[in-house]
Design an enzyme around this catalytic site. Structure first.
Site, mmCIF file in Angstrom:
data_model
loop_
_atom_site.group_PDB
_atom_site.id
_atom_site.type_symbol
_atom_site.label_atom_id
_atom_site.label_comp_id
_atom_site.label_asym_id
_atom_site.label_seq_id
_atom_site.Cartn_x
_atom_site.Cartn_y
_atom_site.Cartn_z
ATOM 1 N N LYS A 141 0.925 -1.149 -0.241
ATOM 2 C CA LYS A 141 -0.013 -0.031 -0.017
ATOM 3 C C LYS A 141 0.902 1.217 0.045
ATOM 4 O O LYS A 141 0.616 2.245 -0.816
ATOM 5 C CB LYS A 141 -0.993 0.027 1.106
ATOM 6 C CG LYS A 141 -1.821 1.162 1.249
ATOM 7 C CD LYS A 141 -2.967 1.069 2.448
ATOM 8 C CE LYS A 141 -3.711 -0.338 2.215
ATOM 9 N NZ LYS A 141 -4.515 -0.505 3.259
ATOM 10 N N ARG A 179 -3.149 2.854 8.312
ATOM 11 C CA ARG A 179 -3.394 1.569 7.828
ATOM 12 C C ARG A 179 -2.297 0.755 7.857
ATOM 13 O O ARG A 179 -1.091 0.972 7.646
ATOM 14 C CB ARG A 179 -3.891 1.980 6.567
ATOM 15 C CG ARG A 179 -5.204 2.605 6.224
ATOM 16 C CD ARG A 179 -5.533 2.814 4.700
ATOM 17 N NE ARG A 179 -7.031 3.000 4.427
ATOM 18 C CZ ARG A 179 -7.383 4.381 4.203
ATOM 19 N NH1 ARG A 179 -6.210 5.337 4.237
ATOM 20 N NH2 ARG A 179 -8.597 4.465 3.673
ATOM 21 N N GLY A 220 -6.897 -10.036 6.988
ATOM 22 C CA GLY A 220 -6.914 -10.496 8.244
ATOM 23 C C GLY A 220 -6.048 -9.756 9.325
ATOM 24 O O GLY A 220 -6.369 -10.102 10.297
ATOM 25 N N MET A 232 -5.129 -5.989 10.743
ATOM 26 C CA MET A 232 -5.811 -4.703 11.054
ATOM 27 C C MET A 232 -5.759 -3.645 9.801
ATOM 28 O O MET A 232 -4.878 -3.771 9.071
ATOM 29 C CB MET A 232 -5.070 -4.098 12.357
ATOM 30 C CG MET A 232 -6.022 -2.677 12.652
ATOM 31 S SD MET A 232 -5.011 -1.476 13.588
ATOM 32 C CE MET A 232 -4.690 -0.433 12.094
ATOM 33 N N ARG A 244 -3.489 -1.114 -6.237
ATOM 34 C CA ARG A 244 -2.831 -2.399 -6.265
ATOM 35 C C ARG A 244 -3.268 -3.103 -7.531
ATOM 36 O O ARG A 244 -4.367 -2.754 -8.194
ATOM 37 C CB ARG A 244 -3.120 -3.073 -5.059
ATOM 38 C CG ARG A 244 -4.417 -3.385 -4.835
ATOM 39 C CD ARG A 244 -4.696 -4.110 -3.389
ATOM 40 N NE ARG A 244 -6.052 -4.270 -3.199
ATOM 41 C CZ ARG A 244 -6.691 -4.719 -2.113
ATOM 42 N NH1 ARG A 244 -5.819 -5.062 -0.990
ATOM 43 N NH2 ARG A 244 -8.004 -4.837 -1.948
ATOM 44 N N HIS A 272 -7.230 -46.831 -5.450
ATOM 45 C CA HIS A 272 -7.726 -47.373 -6.555
ATOM 46 C C HIS A 272 -8.790 -46.415 -7.244
ATOM 47 O O HIS A 272 -8.615 -45.913 -8.444
ATOM 48 C CB HIS A 272 -8.366 -48.586 -6.514
ATOM 49 C CG HIS A 272 -9.047 -49.316 -7.459
ATOM 50 N ND1 HIS A 272 -10.531 -49.042 -7.894
ATOM 51 C CD2 HIS A 272 -8.666 -49.961 -8.547
ATOM 52 C CE1 HIS A 272 -10.797 -49.804 -8.844
ATOM 53 N NE2 HIS A 272 -9.601 -50.285 -9.477
ATOM 54 N N GLU A 288 12.254 -44.926 -11.629
ATOM 55 C CA GLU A 288 11.485 -44.613 -10.523
ATOM 56 C C GLU A 288 12.060 -45.404 -9.220
ATOM 57 O O GLU A 288 11.304 -45.430 -8.324
ATOM 58 C CB GLU A 288 10.045 -45.039 -10.931
ATOM 59 C CG GLU A 288 9.974 -46.506 -11.351
ATOM 60 C CD GLU A 288 8.739 -46.942 -11.913
ATOM 61 O OE1 GLU A 288 7.544 -46.142 -11.587
ATOM 62 O OE2 GLU A 288 8.697 -47.906 -12.904
ATOM 63 N N SER A 332 12.201 -42.258 -18.774
ATOM 64 C CA SER A 332 10.903 -41.588 -18.212
ATOM 65 C C SER A 332 10.836 -41.506 -16.793
ATOM 66 O O SER A 332 10.849 -42.637 -16.256
ATOM 67 C CB SER A 332 9.859 -41.900 -18.886
ATOM 68 O OG SER A 332 8.687 -41.435 -18.396
ATOM 69 N N GLY A 391 9.503 -41.631 -13.293
ATOM 70 C CA GLY A 391 8.222 -41.864 -12.809
ATOM 71 C C GLY A 391 8.367 -41.555 -11.437
ATOM 72 O O GLY A 391 8.669 -41.962 -10.458
ATOM 73 N N THR A 392 8.015 -39.962 -11.388
ATOM 74 C CA THR A 392 8.374 -39.409 -10.234
ATOM 75 C C THR A 392 7.380 -39.958 -8.924
ATOM 76 O O THR A 392 7.763 -39.456 -7.817
ATOM 77 C CB THR A 392 8.342 -38.090 -10.113
ATOM 78 O OG1 THR A 392 7.211 -37.721 -11.024
ATOM 79 C CG2 THR A 392 9.635 -37.407 -10.928
ATOM 80 N N CYS A 403 7.068 -38.679 -16.254
ATOM 81 C CA CYS A 403 5.299 -38.922 -16.578
ATOM 82 C C CYS A 403 4.761 -39.005 -15.151
ATOM 83 O O CYS A 403 3.780 -39.608 -15.303
ATOM 84 C CB CYS A 403 5.405 -40.240 -17.613
ATOM 85 S SG CYS A 403 6.184 -41.680 -16.666
ATOM 86 N N TYR A 423 10.838 -33.610 -22.278
ATOM 87 C CA TYR A 423 9.517 -33.318 -22.245
ATOM 88 C C TYR A 423 8.900 -33.503 -20.796
ATOM 89 O O TYR A 423 9.528 -34.241 -20.183
ATOM 90 C CB TYR A 423 8.744 -34.335 -23.381
ATOM 91 C CG TYR A 423 8.839 -35.902 -23.107
ATOM 92 C CD1 TYR A 423 7.773 -36.507 -21.988
ATOM 93 C CD2 TYR A 423 9.663 -36.757 -23.431
ATOM 94 C CE1 TYR A 423 7.711 -37.731 -21.751
ATOM 95 C CE2 TYR A 423 9.641 -38.030 -23.328
ATOM 96 C CZ TYR A 423 8.747 -38.426 -22.278
ATOM 97 O OH TYR A 423 8.843 -39.776 -22.182
#
Lengths: 881, 881
Positions: free
Chosen positions: B22, B92, B101, B103, B336, B452, B748, B767, B769-770, B835, B855
């Site tokens: 502000k 302010r 939240g 003052m 703002r 699942h 992985e 690839s 697998g994280t 992936c 990728y």
């Protein structure tokens, strides 16, 4: 041109890889002036080429072979195939590493229908010559031409029967000629070719047969079991024959320069008069104790003892020799380092130091740590004939026998009455502990090396065979079946947790004792090793055993095993069933007393030494009954209409289910428990420090090391370090005494290794939990892997070792090295050890030495092994650097 | 001396960290010549010192504050506390990051019993002056002295009642004086002190109150949710008052420079005539549309539109402003960047490019990828009032409503009849698939983000809320309870799988459309990004959706989901129940046809683009019924005496148990299955190449990439690469056509990362697998962790993020980087992608860009997000380098 064939006199013992063990040692013996019949060796490289070139011996190798043969003929003054003065040779295989299962020996090669007559003339012994010939056809026919041994024996039996003889020795020259004719017919019928009469053809065929035998089924299996590379290849030794079967002044035998069973310094072995080598093996005549030679052939015996002494002095090790005496003259046909029992290995190594033959370093290096495992546990007498009915996983070493019992309560009752029982279960749960405590050993049909039964049994030092899926248990009938065999409650079985064997009946066993020599050897090992050796122990009894075996501290005291005691389990379950923190704290208050006593016992037993105490690690549901059993019980209770029990069981099931996890290994356990339920860890830490303070007040020096398990990020450790420090300070203030302590963490998660620099800021020590670290690094659940696919992987060479037994240096080891580097980078004096089961496995101990750990910790019974392995690692490293 | 207080004219927008948002923007507006009442800012560093120094404002800061005050007095020609010409100020808060939240505002500070009279005199408006004073006491009393707001309101109500008034505006000057007296009494009673009459004391107390409000409960919670560091602190702005309540030519309002809901270019907002700021908030009078100002105050409105244009040009973004009009003169009190909906964000960014305000790069950087997620799924109308009855895990995004059904069969039947149903289950199993297919969405009370239900629902693109443990399901009664609320079969609920909300009744929903602006923005993103973007898709339908969203290939096609189809599952179960290889092959032959069709569909949908097909990965028991349910069924069947069914179920249970594992995540799955049961992988590979060849024959270009999952050592990959190559060659020979293909592996497992150089020898692509890599690197089972301890960990800042959502760069990322380096070291042109679900999470996408992946692959609906995130990563990287 590359040399593929060496005269014996051209070789040396150091050329083992090229000449094979047998060839290299024959060369060496000639070199030191021992009487060895001359000969030559076709190298292992020739064998490798044989396979590379489509199982054909190359021309240049054949040429070199015949050149060598010519030289041998000149040296002996005899000629292969010359009927007047025939040279006879033996052809023997000899790989760089001694290997049973390969083609052994063809004797008397060079005999044919003509030379046999020449031999008869030159020796003046017709019977001898024809006996030699028939032996040759028989051996050649069997090992080169693949004709079954029995077919030849049948022919001899036929002749003996016709002639009314009982013994081979009764057969005369003509009888043998008869046998020879029939042998030749057998060969013709079997191979559709005449028995080869050209001695050179015989020789080439024999050499090829040796090469082929490198890849016979038995040899392949042996190599696989003993991890011998398939690419080594075997050499072939061609040696002029000497004859032990030329009368009562001739003979043949084998001898060890010391007793291979006990290690006593005495010639040990057997011999046969008037015999050729294979007669000893064939077992037709009973050989005589070698010491009898002293009376029968005093000169030769004296010569033999001199040879033994010379060989030991030269090789600086106990030798296993083969010899032949031809008309009073001693010839050596082989020497090699003799196989021996573990006890003998220890005694010989120590004795040889005292005799000035070897240094202490050499003695320490000479005893295989894995070999002496057998000396540290009760074991089945290796002399005993046993009937193995099934094999499971060798889950906890040692042997035991007892009456089988299927019910833990009954095991407890009978055990208390002094009866020896073996508890047989599909798998065990915490509810079975009281039964395991009173049993001699445990046999389960399900579960792996880290199943409940295995872990508990190892913790108690009791023999255990796990996952023995060959037995199918019928709990209702109280019996188990193995194939057609039914074994009922009360029947006696013996189990060997070191081998996984299950044996019907009681078998004789040998108790472990640390011989004075073993103690001396371990003392020397202690001088050389850099690694400290601690033990994993959960009870004062274990701690005392460990200390007796030389442990320099406790590297892992698992507090959860204390939770499993029969008096504690109900309280632990009360704590778990608690629905509020207040209820949980009430139960914990009861546990506090138990734990304080536990810690006091173990800290006192290890006075003056460090004791690493790991805070609670396993998921809480491990302390509750099994969900499946509860579901079944509940279904039955519903049918029976027992409302009250039903409700209680349903409550428990609810909690079991709430605590149930998909992958408990990776779930709410370790420090995660300590963070979510700090009151549990607070109780444990309070108990540790109450115990420590109470001992300190009695003037006993204690060094508790509080260990936080399963940390994967620094905030976990930071938070729990604060918890421990706060409680420790509080208790020490209340008790008005200070004790030294430290706080550290298990390193058992890949992320902990990678972020070890962050963790080191909050840790005084690291201890590698390589069991879990292997599980997470490989993505292998040990129980599942060992039950489902690891055996297949090892069988099919996808993995060379079980990574839960031998530390995986490439993967797990890389992470450990990373962690050590990162940790010490931040805190130079960080203590780093290992407490996974690898801590007692020699090759893993070596790796721990190499990456600079401070200590290894292993089961009490493995402490001597670790001491030895640590010393060997230090000595090898010194050598290599 | 350090400067803790800045005059507005001394600041700039760039000083946000020091002056707060502000304050910095007030300074900036003055700088560009806009009408802003003068004032000064006490810096965030003053706040930090306040907390460091035991919640006390240091002397030097107070001095600087009063110096600034003096300057303000000079500038305005008024004096704080001077009854003749009183300066009034607003106080302010203003943090560097906008934060509700805290003052908010105290207006009219400086009034006391004396100055109020001065104000009355100088304005000639007694009523106005006393209204201002009572407002001040009320605000000060509430936010500085912590007196409840209602207590003040009660006093006004009392006076109005006594006087028989309905509206505040009816109250006159004397009435307000009456109110003021009562207010002061209230303050005295509450604080035991008189209301502070010294304006300087008022000012210091107000500043302290702002500092304190930084750590009030709501502010702390907000910071936690929005990940704002606690250390930032807030600034305090003290500004000369202007008055919107000085008559009908005065007023106050808020305005957006564009429509924040739609992004339309139009002034948007509301205002009140003759009012002070808090009247708008208080909701006592209904504000008017800002456009009405055009008629009421044409000059001011024209001025306002000019200001809006200027601010947008200056800030190059849509602004959210506060203003006051005092007697026809416009003052700006705040500006703002305005908050906006995702749709507006996209439209504004694109429009601003067209207006020449910003570049395409800036436009791409300005739209938060996470923000636009909501545009890609059906969602609950944000305007709708909804009653959230419970919250679970947001397991599969999108919203749906339907009649609840507890039985999958019933869901199928009703669904087929065209009824909308939501399937509610404790957890789902493969047996429930047909019900899920026909349901609008799924709600479960157990299971995590990879349960699942979650996986299947995400795969089908259906909304799913998982692990909603607040609901307790009674399957027998067909109802669930949340607290006292009972929801029965047939009742309508709505679920939002993006937020985890469960709502009673049907709520209005908005369907996703990619607006032309969004498409344009994504087109620009594609120009900038380096990473390719693929999708994870298991069906031709998914593949088509992905392609429409711009996917450049399939990065992960999970073949097991094809096994779950209702027509396939029995065949899969037949295969699993097979006891011999022959039986298994018979079942596999039936599956071959299904799989061939599956692959043909997906390969055709992705013609000309690569499709990575992962061979079977999950453990086989995932395709069988649940053991616990079987046990219960069996117990019931026993009671019922149905021998035949009993026997069949017992057979299945036996197999389920044999396949059962302690830690299925780490058990017999992935390539381990393919090695132990090569016939399964052989069938799959055959199906892939039959499909590819058949398409190739039709002239369709396909690029199958066969992927081996869960590799932990090179021999696994070597063996399976051979298998794939053999089958591929065989099929292509049979079909007499060649197709391009490649073979690679999921990375992985930590060990795969560490040994990536060895794996790269047998892989054309990696690839990551994280999902699994995070599980093993952390030792976290995702299902268990998210259900049991991850929420606690994140709440307590042990972890800052859920590593399954935001990639853990420190641990998992380190291993990925290691793998990329090792792999490319051996094979320069190795294709490397990701992936795991992280492939669609913006910060993770950024990391993937940084470590040079080729990728990212994510769920079809996340493809646009990944495109945007990838472009932002490239642009940020360019900036930083």
């Amino acid at each position: 041109m590359k040399k593929y064939v060496f005269q014996f006199k051209e070789g040396r013992a150091s050329m083992k890889n090229l000449l094979g063990g047998k060839g290299a040692n024959l060369a060496e013996m000639i070199h030191i002036g021992l009487p060895v019949p001359p000969g030559f060796t076709v190298t292992t490289e020739a064998c490798t080429r044989y396979y590379k070139e489509g199982q054909k011996i190359a021309e240049d190798i054949l040429e070199q072979t015949f050149d060598a043969l010519r030289e041998l003929e000149q040296e002996t003054g005899k000629k292969l195939g010359n009927p007047d003065n025939p040279l006879l040779v033996s052809v023997r295989s000899g790989a760089p590493i001694s290997m049973p299962g390969m083609m052994d020996t063809i004797l008397n090669l060079g005999l044919n229908d003509e030379t046999v007559e020449g031999l008869a003339r030159s020796t003046g012994n017709r019977r001898f010559a024809h006996d030699c010939y028939r032996r040759f056809i028989q051996m050649f026919g069997n090992v080169v031409l693949n004709i079954e041994h029995e077919r030849f024996e049948d022919i001899i039996s036929g002749v003996k029967k016709r002639r009314g003889f009982a013994l081979d020795t009764e057969l005369g020259a003509e009888d043998w000629q008869d046998v020879i004719e029939q042998y030749k017919n057998l060969v013709l019928k079997h191979t559709r070719r005449e028995f080869p009469q050209d001695p050179r053809e015989q020789l080439v065929m024999a050499i090829e047969a040796v090469f082929r035998s490198w890849n016979n089924h038995r040899a392949i299996i042996y190599r696989k079991i003993n991890k011998i590379p398939d690419e080594l290849g075997t050499a072939v030794n061609v040696q002029a024959m000497v004859f032990g079967n030329m009368g009562e002044d001739s003979g043949t035998g084998v001898a060890f320069t010391r007793n291979p069973a006990t290690g006593e310094k005495e010639i040990y072995g057997e011999f046969l008069l008037n015999a050729q080598g294979e007669d000893v093996v064939a077992g037709i005549r009973t050989p005589r104790n070698i010491k009898d030679m002293a009376a029968l052939m005093p000169d030769v015996y004296r010569q033999l003892t001199d040879v033994c002494a010379l060989l030991e002095k030269h090789y600086k090790d106990m030798q296993d020799i083969e010899f032949t005496v031809e008309k009073g003259k001693l010839y050596l046909l082989q020497t090699r380092n003799g196989k021996r029992t573990a006890a003998a290995a220890v005694k010989i190594a120590v004795d040889m130091v005292k005799e000035g033959l070897i240094s202490k370093e050499e003695a320490v290096l000479r005893v295989s740590p894995e070999h002496v495992v057998s000396l540290l546990h009760r074991r089945i007498d290796p002399e005993a004939k046993v009937e193995v009915i099934a094999k499971g996983l060798p889950a906890s070493p040692g042997a035991a026998w007892g009456h089988i019992v299927f019910d833990p309560d009954e095991a407890e009752t009978l055990g208390q009455q002094g009866q020896k029982v073996i508890l047989v279960r599909t798998e065990t749960t915490p509810d079975d502990i009281h039964g395991i405590v009173m049993a001699q050993g445990v046999l389960t049909s399900r579960g792996g090396m880290t199943s409940h039964a295995a872990v508990v049994a190892r913790g108690m030092g009791k023999p255990c065979v796990c996952g023995c899926d060959a037995i199918s248990i019928d709990l209702e009938k109280e019996e188990f079946r193995v194939g057609d065999l039914v074994v009922k409650k009360g029947d006696i079985i013996s189990i060997d947790g070191s081998t996984g064997q299950v044996i019907l009946g009681q078998v004789p066993m040998i108790d472990p004792v640390l011989s004075p020599e073993f103690k001396e050897l371990l003392g020397w090992a202690d001088e050389f090793r850099v690694l400290s050796v601690r033990a994993n122990a959960d009870t004062p009894e274990d701690a005392r055993v460990a200390r007796d075996f030389g442990a320099e501290g406790i590297g892992l005291c698992r507090t959860e095993h204390m939770f499993m005691g029969q008096d504690r389990l109900p309280v632990v379950q009360e704590m778990i069933m608690a629905e509020t923190k207040a209820e949980r704290e009430k139960a914990l208050a009861k546990l506090l007393d138990f734990q304080r006593q536990d810690f006091e016992g173990i800290l006192e037993a290890m006075r003056d030494l460090p004791v690493t105490i790991r805070l609670l690690d396993p998921p809480l549901h491990e302390f509750l009954p099994n969900a499946e059993e509860l579901i079944q019980e509940i279904a039955e209770l519903k049918a029976a209409g027992d409302e009250e029990t039903l409700k209680r069981k349903q409550e428990i099931l609810k909690r079991v289910k709430a605590l149930g996890e998909f992958n408990p290994m990776l779930g709410l356990r370790g420090c995660r428990l300590g963070i979510l339920y700090p009151e549990i860890y607070e109780m444990q830490v309070r108990a540790i420090f109450l115990a420590a303070c109470s001992l300190a007040k009695r003037g006993i020096k204690v060094y508790p090391e509080v260990e936080i398990p399963l940390v994967s990020n620094d905030n976990e450790l930071k938070l729990l370090r604060e918890l421990v420090e706060n409680i420790a300070a509080q208790v020490m203030k209340e008790e008005e005494i200070k004790v030294d302590y430290s706080i550290g963490t298990m390193i058992e998660i890949p992320r902990a290794c990678i972020t070890a620099d962050e963790l080191a800021r909050y840790a005084d020590f690291f201890s590698f939990g390589t069991n879990d670290l292997t599980q997470t690094t490989y993505g292998f659940s040990r129980d599942d892997a060992e039950a489902k696919f690891l055996p297949y992987y090892i069988d099919h060479k996808i993995l060379t070792e079980d990574p839960f037994i031998v530390l995986d240096r490439r993967g797990v080891g890389y992470l450990m090295k990373t962690a050590v580097g990162l940790g010490r980078g931040v805190k130079e004096n960080l203590t780093v050890g290992i407490c996974g089961e690898h801590g007692g496995e020699p090759s893993s101990v070596e790796f721990c030495h190499e990456i600079g750990l401070d200590y290894v910790s292993c089961s009490p019974y493995r402490v001597p092994i670790a001491r030895l392995a640590a010393a060997q690692a230090a000595l090898k490293n010194k050598k290599n650097s």
